[in-house]
Enzyme design. Sequence first.
Site, PDB file in Angstrom:
ATOM      1  N   GLU A 150      47.873  31.242 -54.405  1.00 29.34           N
ATOM      2  CA  GLU A 150      49.206  31.810 -54.199  1.00 29.34           C
ATOM      3  C   GLU A 150      49.260  32.869 -53.230  1.00 29.34           C
ATOM      4  O   GLU A 150      48.132  33.219 -52.873  1.00 29.34           O
ATOM      5  CB  GLU A 150      49.942  32.382 -55.322  1.00 29.34           C
ATOM      6  CG  GLU A 150      50.143  31.411 -56.516  1.00 29.34           C
ATOM      7  CD  GLU A 150      51.461  30.806 -56.284  1.00 29.34           C
ATOM      8  OE1 GLU A 150      51.763  30.226 -55.260  1.00 29.34           O
ATOM      9  OE2 GLU A 150      52.079  30.092 -57.358  1.00 29.34           O
ATOM     10  N   HIS A 200      51.404  27.674 -50.588  1.00 26.64           N
ATOM     11  CA  HIS A 200      50.068  27.651 -51.543  1.00 26.64           C
ATOM     12  C   HIS A 200      49.451  26.135 -51.367  1.00 26.64           C
ATOM     13  O   HIS A 200      49.918  25.273 -51.075  1.00 26.64           O
ATOM     14  CB  HIS A 200      50.516  27.980 -52.958  1.00 26.64           C
ATOM     15  CG  HIS A 200      51.082  26.930 -53.748  1.00 26.64           C
ATOM     16  ND1 HIS A 200      52.412  27.183 -54.226  1.00 26.64           N
ATOM     17  CD2 HIS A 200      51.002  25.785 -54.149  1.00 26.64           C
ATOM     18  CE1 HIS A 200      52.742  26.010 -54.833  1.00 26.64           C
ATOM     19  NE2 HIS A 200      51.880  25.335 -55.103  1.00 26.64           N
ATOM     20  N   ASP A 218      43.600  21.628 -59.733  1.00 26.69           N
ATOM     21  CA  ASP A 218      43.905  22.505 -60.752  1.00 26.69           C
ATOM     22  C   ASP A 218      44.729  22.118 -61.913  1.00 26.69           C
ATOM     23  O   ASP A 218      44.687  20.868 -62.146  1.00 26.69           O
ATOM     24  CB  ASP A 218      44.918  23.355 -59.878  1.00 26.69           C
ATOM     25  CG  ASP A 218      46.095  22.728 -59.044  1.00 26.69           C
ATOM     26  OD1 ASP A 218      46.116  21.401 -59.426  1.00 26.69           O
ATOM     27  OD2 ASP A 218      46.712  23.181 -58.229  1.00 26.69           O
ATOM     28  N   ASN A 225      55.778  27.831 -50.498  1.00 26.28           N
ATOM     29  CA  ASN A 225      55.257  29.267 -49.911  1.00 26.28           C
ATOM     30  C   ASN A 225      53.925  29.071 -49.457  1.00 26.28           C
ATOM     31  O   ASN A 225      53.367  30.169 -48.980  1.00 26.28           O
ATOM     32  CB  ASN A 225      55.388  30.226 -51.077  1.00 26.28           C
ATOM     33  CG  ASN A 225      54.309  30.048 -52.303  1.00 26.28           C
ATOM     34  OD1 ASN A 225      53.850  28.666 -52.146  1.00 26.28           O
ATOM     35  ND2 ASN A 225      54.389  30.636 -53.350  1.00 26.28           N
TER      36      ASN A 225
END
Length: 250
Positions: free
Chosen positions: A143, A138, A67, A136
């Site tokens: 996400e 990810h 990414d 979280n």
Amino acid sequence: MRVYLSEDYKSMSRRAANIISAQVITKPDCVLGLATGGTPVGTYQQLVEWYKKGDLSFAETKSVNLDEYLGLSPRHEQSYRYFMQSNLFDHIDIKPENTHVLNGLAKSPVAECAAYNQLIRDLGGIDLQLLGMGHNGHIAFNEPGDNFGLETHVVNLTESTIEANKRFFERREDVPRQALSMGIKNIMNARRILIVVSGEEKADIVYRAFRGPVTPDVPASVLQLHPDVTLVGDRAALSKLVEAGEPVCG
Ligand code: GLP
């Protein structure tokens, strides 16, 4: 899934680097999927050390990164291209033209994503994908709630990811709001996956990802469906999995 428990961050990093080096030694022209974030830094340091000792060469290896922040130039100190150069590429013999990171300044982010999917296909797919995990759940910048069927795409970062990543920037406002990210589909198409986790603040999410239901609410939970996943963690990050009776290798 194989789970390797290491006592601390250093031995976790060494274990992960061992798995990557075994891949590079057995298939020198392999395609490595690489990750950023704080967790893999020690893994890269170990690989650099072994390269410098002459135990490892990346001369034929190719890499694709997961990414990149949208809007950051490759020369920006918090860009993932910069991270990869300073933590790994500048210190080993990988050929610059064999390293691939999404361009955060692409005129057309959508076209950049499509070209990246094509690049991964042209390289013959990813042999070993290294992953970290966000607080979280990810993976890359996929996400919670993101569609499992997506390939590389433009992502709106959640507030919790912006909050977690602000430590790398001078001010919270400097954290980009969007990123380009490989999708879950690209990751799941990798032939092997290696995920590294460290620290007690990851213990809950690690438990939910690997013992909870497979759900887009916890993107890393999709890894339960992959046939070749190795999880390498320190004792703190794996504590809840171990308590739940997950078999681990030492
Ligand atoms: C970023 C990256 C992820 C990484 C995550 C966790 O958001 N896009 O690929 O896994 O950070 O980072 P850390 O290892 O610092 O907890």
